[in-house]
Design an enzyme around this catalytic site. Structure first.
Site, PDB file in Angstrom:
ATOM      1  N   LYS A  11       0.941  -1.183   0.103  1.00 40.12           N
ATOM      2  CA  LYS A  11      -0.015   0.092  -0.006  1.00 40.12           C
ATOM      3  C   LYS A  11       0.925   1.186   0.151  1.00 40.12           C
ATOM      4  CE  LYS A  11      -4.033  -2.188   2.149  1.00 40.12           C
ATOM      5  NZ  LYS A  11      -5.198  -2.368   3.479  1.00 40.12           N
ATOM      6  N   TYR A  51     -12.333  -2.938  -3.904  1.00 43.17           N
ATOM      7  CA  TYR A  51     -12.818  -3.154  -2.478  1.00 43.17           C
ATOM      8  C   TYR A  51     -14.509  -2.887  -2.411  1.00 43.17           C
ATOM      9  CZ  TYR A  51      -8.363  -2.317  -0.011  1.00 43.17           C
ATOM     10  OH  TYR A  51      -7.357  -2.472   0.610  1.00 43.17           O
ATOM     11  N   PHE A  59     -15.782   3.465   6.954  1.00 46.75           N
ATOM     12  CA  PHE A  59     -14.214   3.894   6.691  1.00 46.75           C
ATOM     13  C   PHE A  59     -13.864   3.860   4.889  1.00 46.75           C
ATOM     14  CE2 PHE A  59     -14.639  -0.801   7.180  1.00 46.75           C
ATOM     15  CZ  PHE A  59     -13.942  -1.426   6.174  1.00 46.75           C
ATOM     16  N   ARG A  87      -2.129 -14.384   4.710  1.00 46.98           N
ATOM     17  CA  ARG A  87      -2.772 -13.521   5.770  1.00 46.98           C
ATOM     18  C   ARG A  87      -2.177 -13.791   7.079  1.00 46.98           C
ATOM     19  NH1 ARG A  87      -7.224 -10.343   4.170  1.00 46.98           N
ATOM     20  NH2 ARG A  87      -7.872 -10.553   6.628  1.00 46.98           N
ATOM     21  N   THR A  93      -5.675  -6.979  10.780  1.00 50.06           N
ATOM     22  CA  THR A  93      -5.976  -5.619   9.940  1.00 50.06           C
ATOM     23  C   THR A  93      -5.465  -4.413  10.715  1.00 50.06           C
ATOM     24  OG1 THR A  93      -8.090  -6.712   9.308  1.00 50.06           O
ATOM     25  CG2 THR A  93      -7.967  -4.324   9.081  1.00 50.06           C
ATOM     26  N   ARG A 104       2.252  -6.299   9.239  1.00 50.11           N
ATOM     27  CA  ARG A 104       1.470  -5.113   9.615  1.00 50.11           C
ATOM     28  C   ARG A 104       2.055  -4.483  10.896  1.00 50.11           C
ATOM     29  NH1 ARG A 104      -4.559  -6.932   7.396  1.00 50.11           N
ATOM     30  NH2 ARG A 104      -4.552  -5.985   5.648  1.00 50.11           N
ATOM     31  N   ASN A 116      -2.300   0.360   7.057  1.00 51.95           N
ATOM     32  CA  ASN A 116      -1.720  -1.100   7.344  1.00 51.95           C
ATOM     33  C   ASN A 116      -0.718  -1.835   6.293  1.00 51.95           C
ATOM     34  OD1 ASN A 116      -3.575  -1.846   5.395  1.00 51.95           O
ATOM     35  ND2 ASN A 116      -4.886  -2.991   7.222  1.00 51.95           N
ATOM     36  N   HIS A 119      -2.175  -5.395   1.668  1.00 51.62           N
ATOM     37  CA  HIS A 119      -3.444  -6.154   1.162  1.00 51.62           C
ATOM     38  C   HIS A 119      -2.954  -7.648   1.070  1.00 51.62           C
ATOM     39  CE1 HIS A 119      -7.297  -7.109  -0.209  1.00 51.62           C
ATOM     40  NE2 HIS A 119      -6.725  -7.815  -1.036  1.00 51.62           N
ATOM     41  N   GLU A 130      -9.570 -10.899  -7.170  1.00 51.40           N
ATOM     42  CA  GLU A 130      -8.648  -9.714  -7.203  1.00 51.40           C
ATOM     43  C   GLU A 130      -7.459 -10.132  -8.269  1.00 51.40           C
ATOM     44  OE1 GLU A 130      -7.800  -9.955  -3.141  1.00 51.40           O
ATOM     45  OE2 GLU A 130      -9.814  -9.055  -2.482  1.00 51.40           O
TER      46      GLU A 130
HETATM   47  N1  UDP Z   1      -9.997  -0.659   7.043  1.00 54.32           N
HETATM   48  C1  UDP Z   1      -9.988   0.835   7.748  1.00 54.32           C
HETATM   49  N2  UDP Z   1     -10.823   0.722   9.043  1.00 54.32           N
HETATM   50  C2  UDP Z   1     -11.569  -0.390   9.253  1.00 54.32           C
HETATM   51  C3  UDP Z   1     -11.604  -1.577   8.745  1.00 54.32           C
HETATM   52  C4  UDP Z   1     -10.798  -1.598   7.607  1.00 54.32           C
HETATM   53  O1  UDP Z   1      -9.481   1.575   7.303  1.00 54.32           O
HETATM   54  O2  UDP Z   1     -12.304  -0.284  10.312  1.00 54.32           O
HETATM   55  C5  UDP Z   1      -9.240  -0.562   5.878  1.00 54.32           C
HETATM   56  C6  UDP Z   1      -7.911  -1.481   6.099  1.00 54.32           C
HETATM   57  O3  UDP Z   1      -6.762  -0.581   5.373  1.00 54.32           O
HETATM   58  C7  UDP Z   1      -8.084  -2.530   5.673  1.00 54.32           C
HETATM   59  C8  UDP Z   1      -9.027  -2.408   4.532  1.00 54.32           C
HETATM   60  O4  UDP Z   1      -9.623  -1.486   4.894  1.00 54.32           O
HETATM   61  O5  UDP Z   1      -6.843  -3.221   5.352  1.00 54.32           O
HETATM   62  C9  UDP Z   1      -9.845  -3.568   4.153  1.00 54.32           C
HETATM   63  O6  UDP Z   1     -10.599  -4.008   5.238  1.00 54.32           O
HETATM   64  P1  UDP Z   1     -10.678  -5.622   5.622  1.00 54.32           P
HETATM   65  O7  UDP Z   1     -11.730  -5.859   6.684  1.00 54.32           O
HETATM   66  O8  UDP Z   1     -11.219  -6.374   4.498  1.00 54.32           O
HETATM   67  O9  UDP Z   1      -9.335  -6.015   6.223  1.00 54.32           O
HETATM   68  P2  UDP Z   1      -8.251  -6.806   5.729  1.00 54.32           P
HETATM   69  O10 UDP Z   1      -8.861  -8.006   4.797  1.00 54.32           O
HETATM   70  O11 UDP Z   1      -7.361  -5.715   4.876  1.00 54.32           O
HETATM   71  O12 UDP Z   1      -7.461  -7.215   6.656  1.00 54.32           O
HETATM   72 MG    MG Z   2     -10.109  -7.770   3.211  1.00 56.40          MG
END
Ligand code: UDP
Ligand code: MG
Length: 135
Positions: A11, A51, A59, A87, A93, A104, A116, A119, A130
């Site tokens: 990112k 997304y 968010f 993952r 996250t 992260r 963070n 992705h 994706e």
């Molecule tokens: N994100 C955020 N606020 C939140 C949750 C997610 O800004 O409360 C952002 C963060 O960059 C995250 C992305 O949105 O990586 C996608 O969210 P997801 O829940 O899919 O998390 P991930 O799969 O990336 O762990």
């Molecule tokens: Mg996700």
């Protein structure tokens, strides 16, 4: 374990802070083989498609603005059980909740959970979707 492919994005914050090399080294040390890679600037259309599961969430706009704020590196990674293993390597996250040594925890912002650092696809179906957007 199945041989899988998954989509990674380094990112904008991690690119700006010069962590591309360290992150790719950690992929390689963890048996996540780089099969394809591109450095690009996302546009609003592709970021929204990417997304789409988060459209309407509180968010979403901040996430979109962040993902459009600079260059990103998109990668196709391959390995046995790559989706779940990547993952785990990424960590939680929210970088404040990510285990020590995860990407992260190492490269995510401790003050802004949106930033963070990385992705990773969360299941076989999303990896396929994706990867299809970029490769
Ligand atoms: N994100 C955020 N606020 C939140 C949750 C997610 O800004 O409360 C952002 C963060 O960059 C995250 C992305 O949105 O990586 C996608 O969210 P997801 O829940 O899919 O998390 P991930 O799969 O990336 O762990
Ligand atoms: Mg996700």
């Amino acid at each position: 374990m199945e041989l899988e492919r998954t989509l990674s994005i380094i990112k904008p914050n991690a690119v700006k802070e010069n962590h591309i090399g360290e992150i790719i080294t950690l992929f390689e040390q963890n048996d996540l083989k780089v099969k394809q890679l591109r450095m690009i600037k996302l546009d609003k259309h592709i970021a929204t498609q990417f997304y789409n599961e988060h459209i309407g969430k509180g968010f979403f706009q901040e996430l979109l603005d962040f993902m459009l704020s600079g260059e990103v590196v998109v990668l196709m990674l391959e390995g046995e059980g790559a989706i779940a293993r990547y993952r785990t390597l990424m960590g939680a996250t929210n970088p404040n909740n990510a285990d020590e040594g995860t990407l992260r925890a190492l490269f995510g912002s401790k003050s802004d959970l949106t930033q963070n650092a990385v992705h990773g696809s969360d299941c076989v179906a999303s990896a396929k979707r994706e990867l299809g957007l970029f490769f």
